[in-house]
Scaffold this motif. Structure first.
Motif, PDB file in Angstrom:
ATOM      1  N   VAL A   1       0.768  -1.156   0.065  1.00 31.60           N
ATOM      2  CA  VAL A   1       0.168   0.105  -0.077  1.00 31.60           C
ATOM      3  C   VAL A   1       0.962   1.261   0.062  1.00 31.60           C
ATOM      4  O   VAL A   1       1.913   1.174   0.604  1.00 31.60           O
ATOM      5  CB  VAL A   1      -1.095  -0.137   0.994  1.00 31.60           C
ATOM      6  CG1 VAL A   1      -2.035  -0.983   1.147  1.00 31.60           C
ATOM      7  CG2 VAL A   1      -0.323  -0.255   2.586  1.00 31.60           C
ATOM      8  N   HIS A   2       0.272   2.432  -0.698  1.00 32.21           N
ATOM      9  CA  HIS A   2       0.836   3.468  -0.878  1.00 32.21           C
ATOM     10  C   HIS A   2      -0.041   4.728  -0.428  1.00 32.21           C
ATOM     11  O   HIS A   2      -1.045   4.823  -1.005  1.00 32.21           O
ATOM     12  CB  HIS A   2       1.601   3.867  -2.344  1.00 32.21           C
ATOM     13  CG  HIS A   2       2.506   2.990  -2.590  1.00 32.21           C
ATOM     14  ND1 HIS A   2       3.907   2.997  -2.296  1.00 32.21           N
ATOM     15  CD2 HIS A   2       2.590   1.488  -3.063  1.00 32.21           C
ATOM     16  CE1 HIS A   2       4.464   1.935  -2.637  1.00 32.21           C
ATOM     17  NE2 HIS A   2       3.555   0.999  -3.279  1.00 32.21           N
ATOM     18  N   ALA A   3       0.187   5.425   0.657  1.00 30.12           N
ATOM     19  CA  ALA A   3      -0.557   6.580   1.158  1.00 30.12           C
ATOM     20  C   ALA A   3      -0.198   7.879   0.620  1.00 30.12           C
ATOM     21  O   ALA A   3       0.912   8.059   0.117  1.00 30.12           O
ATOM     22  CB  ALA A   3      -0.705   6.379   2.514  1.00 30.12           C
ATOM     23  N   ARG A   4      -1.047   8.758   0.781  1.00 31.31           N
ATOM     24  CA  ARG A   4      -0.894  10.355   0.593  1.00 31.31           C
ATOM     25  C   ARG A   4      -0.385  10.427  -1.102  1.00 31.31           C
ATOM     26  O   ARG A   4       0.635  11.205  -1.206  1.00 31.31           O
ATOM     27  CB  ARG A   4      -0.087  10.916   1.561  1.00 31.31           C
ATOM     28  CG  ARG A   4      -0.644  10.867   2.835  1.00 31.31           C
ATOM     29  CD  ARG A   4       0.408  11.728   3.898  1.00 31.31           C
ATOM     30  NE  ARG A   4      -0.462  11.917   5.107  1.00 31.31           N
ATOM     31  CZ  ARG A   4      -0.384  11.173   6.161  1.00 31.31           C
ATOM     32  NH1 ARG A   4       0.148  10.146   6.201  1.00 31.31           N
ATOM     33  NH2 ARG A   4      -1.095  11.468   7.569  1.00 31.31           N
ATOM     34  N   LEU A   5      -1.038   9.742  -1.869  1.00 34.71           N
ATOM     35  CA  LEU A   5      -0.590   9.627  -3.206  1.00 34.71           C
ATOM     36  C   LEU A   5      -0.664  10.887  -3.721  1.00 34.71           C
ATOM     37  O   LEU A   5      -1.994  11.892  -3.461  1.00 34.71           O
ATOM     38  CB  LEU A   5      -1.600   8.815  -3.782  1.00 34.71           C
ATOM     39  CG  LEU A   5      -0.945   7.973  -5.210  1.00 34.71           C
ATOM     40  CD1 LEU A   5       0.303   7.099  -4.547  1.00 34.71           C
ATOM     41  CD2 LEU A   5      -2.091   7.072  -5.659  1.00 34.71           C
ATOM     42  N   ASP A   6       0.391  11.380  -4.524  1.00 34.61           N
ATOM     43  CA  ASP A   6       0.179  12.705  -5.353  1.00 34.61           C
ATOM     44  C   ASP A   6       0.857  12.312  -6.855  1.00 34.61           C
ATOM     45  O   ASP A   6       1.191  10.996  -7.065  1.00 34.61           O
ATOM     46  CB  ASP A   6       0.951  13.952  -4.784  1.00 34.61           C
ATOM     47  CG  ASP A   6       2.487  13.278  -4.575  1.00 34.61           C
ATOM     48  OD1 ASP A   6       2.837  12.675  -5.451  1.00 34.61           O
ATOM     49  OD2 ASP A   6       3.061  14.290  -3.804  1.00 34.61           O
ATOM     50  N   GLU A   7       0.714  13.186  -7.661  1.00 30.63           N
ATOM     51  CA  GLU A   7       1.133  12.762  -9.027  1.00 30.63           C
ATOM     52  C   GLU A   7       2.698  12.247  -8.988  1.00 30.63           C
ATOM     53  O   GLU A   7       2.831  11.389  -9.893  1.00 30.63           O
ATOM     54  CB  GLU A   7       1.049  13.864  -9.989  1.00 30.63           C
ATOM     55  CG  GLU A   7       0.038  13.670 -11.170  1.00 30.63           C
ATOM     56  CD  GLU A   7      -0.076  14.802 -12.084  1.00 30.63           C
ATOM     57  OE1 GLU A   7       0.723  15.201 -12.933  1.00 30.63           O
ATOM     58  OE2 GLU A   7      -1.244  15.488 -11.733  1.00 30.63           O
ATOM     59  N   THR A   8       3.420  12.891  -8.290  1.00 29.18           N
ATOM     60  CA  THR A   8       5.036  12.271  -8.408  1.00 29.18           C
ATOM     61  C   THR A   8       5.018  11.045  -7.824  1.00 29.18           C
ATOM     62  O   THR A   8       5.567  10.054  -8.547  1.00 29.18           O
ATOM     63  CB  THR A   8       5.853  13.199  -7.508  1.00 29.18           C
ATOM     64  OG1 THR A   8       5.626  14.531  -7.984  1.00 29.18           O
ATOM     65  CG2 THR A   8       7.376  13.051  -7.460  1.00 29.18           C
ATOM     66  N   VAL A   9       4.149  10.665  -6.832  1.00 28.46           N
ATOM     67  CA  VAL A   9       4.406   9.302  -6.264  1.00 28.46           C
ATOM     68  C   VAL A   9       3.642   8.381  -7.243  1.00 28.46           C
ATOM     69  O   VAL A   9       4.228   7.283  -7.503  1.00 28.46           O
ATOM     70  CB  VAL A   9       3.671   9.059  -4.745  1.00 28.46           C
ATOM     71  CG1 VAL A   9       3.662   7.573  -4.444  1.00 28.46           C
ATOM     72  CG2 VAL A   9       4.611  10.087  -3.948  1.00 28.46           C
ATOM     73  N   LEU A  10       2.576   8.766  -8.074  1.00 30.98           N
ATOM     74  CA  LEU A  10       1.825   7.858  -8.902  1.00 30.98           C
ATOM     75  C   LEU A  10       2.724   7.684 -10.001  1.00 30.98           C
ATOM     76  O   LEU A  10       2.940   6.496 -10.579  1.00 30.98           O
ATOM     77  CB  LEU A  10       0.544   8.339  -9.452  1.00 30.98           C
ATOM     78  CG  LEU A  10      -0.280   7.857 -10.433  1.00 30.98           C
ATOM     79  CD1 LEU A  10      -0.543   6.486 -10.006  1.00 30.98           C
ATOM     80  CD2 LEU A  10      -1.433   8.794 -11.010  1.00 30.98           C
ATOM     81  N   GLU A  11       3.396   8.719 -10.457  1.00 31.85           N
ATOM     82  CA  GLU A  11       4.238   8.260 -11.747  1.00 31.85           C
ATOM     83  C   GLU A  11       5.370   7.502 -11.199  1.00 31.85           C
ATOM     84  O   GLU A  11       5.926   6.680 -12.162  1.00 31.85           O
ATOM     85  CB  GLU A  11       4.682   9.854 -12.144  1.00 31.85           C
ATOM     86  CG  GLU A  11       3.695  10.646 -13.057  1.00 31.85           C
ATOM     87  CD  GLU A  11       4.187  11.960 -13.176  1.00 31.85           C
ATOM     88  OE1 GLU A  11       5.297  12.572 -13.091  1.00 31.85           O
ATOM     89  OE2 GLU A  11       3.416  12.709 -13.721  1.00 31.85           O
TER      90      GLU A  11
END
Length: 159
Positions: free
Chosen positions: A141-151
């Motif tokens: 799991v990955h929390a506090r997702l933003d565009e940078t983390v998603l990419e």
């Protein structure tokens, strides 16, 4: 694991799994999970075997497979990226991130990239509502997702 076995082997392994688990109370869901763990998805050839062994109709078994988002009718990619679609994640930008993931991968939910690398799936709550939006890549799991983390997640899955 995505295993492509001859129909007879799928039937034989399905029978073994059903035999191991049919004594459980409410055995259908555990059987389907075990079959998906074995093959990477729930093969169509397994449905009549399960139905016969549990004294259910094929429609009942198929209805459970298609109702629950965790079950797949086709093999997934080498990596599975799940994006939370629950209300908390949506309210924190989940819709925008979902559209970005689709654009980066060139696919929609329930699809796999043409190279077989990534399957994109919606999931309806990862239990990280206070840290939304969230995602899961191959069970992590990955929390506090933003565009940078998603990419970064998409790049990791594409490798």
């Amino acid at each position: 694991m995505n295993i492509h076995l001859p129909r007879a082997d799928v039937t034989e392994r399905t029978l073994a799994i059903v035999g191991e688990l049919k004594g459980l109370e409410g055995p259908l869901i555990p059987i389907l999970h075990e079959i998906q763990d074995e093959f990477g998805y729930v093969p169509e050839e397994s449905l009549p075997v399960i139905a016969r062994e549990l004294n259910l109709s094929r429609a009942e078994v198929y209805g459970v497979v298609t109702f629950y988002h965790d079950f797949r009718e086709h093999p997934a990619g080498r990596h599975v990226l799940k994006l939370c679609r629950a209300e908390a994640c949506q309210s924190m930008g989940g819709d925008r991130l979902a559209e970005r993931a689709k654009a980066l991968l060139g696919i929609d939910f329930h699809e796999t990239t043409p190279d077989g690398a990534v399957t994109l799936e919606p999931v309806y709550c990862l239990g990280l509502c206070s840290c939304s939006p969230s995602a899961m890549l191959d069970g992590e799991v990955h929390a506090r997702l933003d565009e940078t983390v998603l990419e970064a997640l998409v790049a990791e899955a594409r490798r």
